[in-house]
Design a protein around this motif. Structure first.
Motif, short mmCIF file in Angstrom:
data_model
loop_
_atom_site.label_atom_id
_atom_site.label_comp_id
_atom_site.label_asym_id
_atom_site.label_seq_id
_atom_site.Cartn_x
_atom_site.Cartn_y
_atom_site.Cartn_z
N ARG A 1 46.75 -1.56 -0.03
CA ARG A 1 46.62 -0.10 -0.02
C ARG A 1 47.98 0.59 -0.04
N TRP A 2 48.95 0.11 0.78
CA TRP A 2 50.22 0.84 0.80
C TRP A 2 50.99 0.66 -0.50
N GLU A 3 50.89 -0.51 -1.12
CA GLU A 3 51.63 -0.69 -2.37
C GLU A 3 50.97 0.09 -3.51
N VAL A 4 49.66 0.18 -3.52
CA VAL A 4 48.98 0.99 -4.54
C VAL A 4 49.28 2.47 -4.31
N LEU A 5 49.27 2.92 -3.06
CA LEU A 5 49.64 4.31 -2.78
C LEU A 5 51.07 4.60 -3.22
N SER A 6 51.95 3.65 -3.03
CA SER A 6 53.33 3.82 -3.49
C SER A 6 53.38 3.95 -5.01
N ILE B 1 52.50 -4.38 -9.13
CA ILE B 1 52.18 -3.06 -9.69
C ILE B 1 53.10 -1.99 -9.12
N GLU B 2 53.38 -2.08 -7.83
CA GLU B 2 54.29 -1.12 -7.22
C GLU B 2 55.68 -1.24 -7.84
N SER B 3 56.12 -2.46 -8.12
CA SER B 3 57.42 -2.68 -8.76
C SER B 3 57.46 -2.08 -10.16
N ILE B 4 56.39 -2.23 -10.90
CA ILE B 4 56.29 -1.64 -12.24
C ILE B 4 56.34 -0.12 -12.15
N ALA B 5 55.63 0.43 -11.18
CA ALA B 5 55.57 1.89 -11.03
C ALA B 5 56.94 2.50 -10.77
N ARG B 6 57.80 1.78 -10.07
CA ARG B 6 59.13 2.30 -9.78
C ARG B 6 59.97 2.44 -11.06
N VAL B 7 59.69 1.61 -12.05
CA VAL B 7 60.48 1.61 -13.28
C VAL B 7 59.78 2.35 -14.42
N SER B 8 58.48 2.11 -14.57
CA SER B 8 57.72 2.67 -15.69
C SER B 8 56.34 3.13 -15.25
N PRO B 9 56.26 4.18 -14.44
CA PRO B 9 54.95 4.60 -13.94
C PRO B 9 53.96 4.98 -15.03
N GLU B 10 54.46 5.42 -16.16
CA GLU B 10 53.58 5.81 -17.26
C GLU B 10 52.75 4.63 -17.79
#
Length: 193
Positions: free
Chosen positions: A66-71, A36-45
């Motif tokens: 927790r840290w990856e979800v916060l990221s 999920i953190e990897s996806i957020a870096r590219v397409s947070p929407e």
């Protein structure tokens, strides 16, 4: 295969991945959070429809989840700060996590990004950021916290928060050494603009 079918499949796969954040297995939760953190870096929407489950994941016992979800939530601030504002309480708890500097830093980054989005949010985030700066001054994650504060200083801060931040970094800008002085000077300069 049509484009909408591909999009539907991707959305369904993402929903399954987000559901793994509440799996019984610690390893499954951690793996899901990492993806999920990897996806957020590219397409947070893409994660906006799942913000509620991401916020719930801030209560998981393992630090990595927790840290990856916060990221991921930090990346989402740029897309829709209002959607992730409910993560404030979970981030506050994580900010003072005694067992993980990485969790603390991720929470600090999230709160700084969220706080930079407007005067009201800056006033809500600043007391926590200020407390963390005092608690972790000189700790290994402190350099990265100062980098987050520099980004925060470039945001849409209230006048009160801007003055309080300037006062907080003033001593180190004049008397500090090394990276602490450098970042403090940069923060003070950003606030003076």
């Amino acid at each position: 295969m049509s484009e909408s079918t591909e999009e539907e499949k991707a959305a369904a796969a993402l929903a399954v991945l987000v559901d793994q954040l509440s799996a019984a297995s610690r390893r499954s939760r951690q793996d899901a959070a990492h993806d999920i953190e990897s996806i957020a870096r590219v397409s947070p929407e893409r994660l906006t429809p799942h913000v509620g489950k991401l916020i719930e994941a801030l209560g998981r016992p393992e630090a990595q989840t927790r840290w990856e979800v916060l990221s991921a939530l930090s990346e989402m601030v740029q897309v829709d700060a209002n959607a992730v504002a409910d993560a404030f309480e979970g981030a506050e708890s994580s900010l003072f996590d005694e067992g993980s500097a990485t969790v603390r830093l991720a929470a600090f980054r999230f709160l700084a990004r969220l706080g930079a989005t407007g005067a009201r949010m800056s006033d809500e985030a600043w007391p926590l950021l200020d407390e963390a700066v005092q608690c972790y001054h000189g700790d290994p994650e402190y350099r990265d916290m100062l980098a987050c504060l520099l980004d925060f200083a470039h945001g849409e801060l209230s006048e009160a928060t801007s003055h309080a931040l300037a006062a907080r970094v003033g001593f180190d800008a004049e008397n500090g050494r090394g990276y602490i002085r450098s970042f403090s000077e940069q923060i003070a300069a950003a606030l003076a603009r």
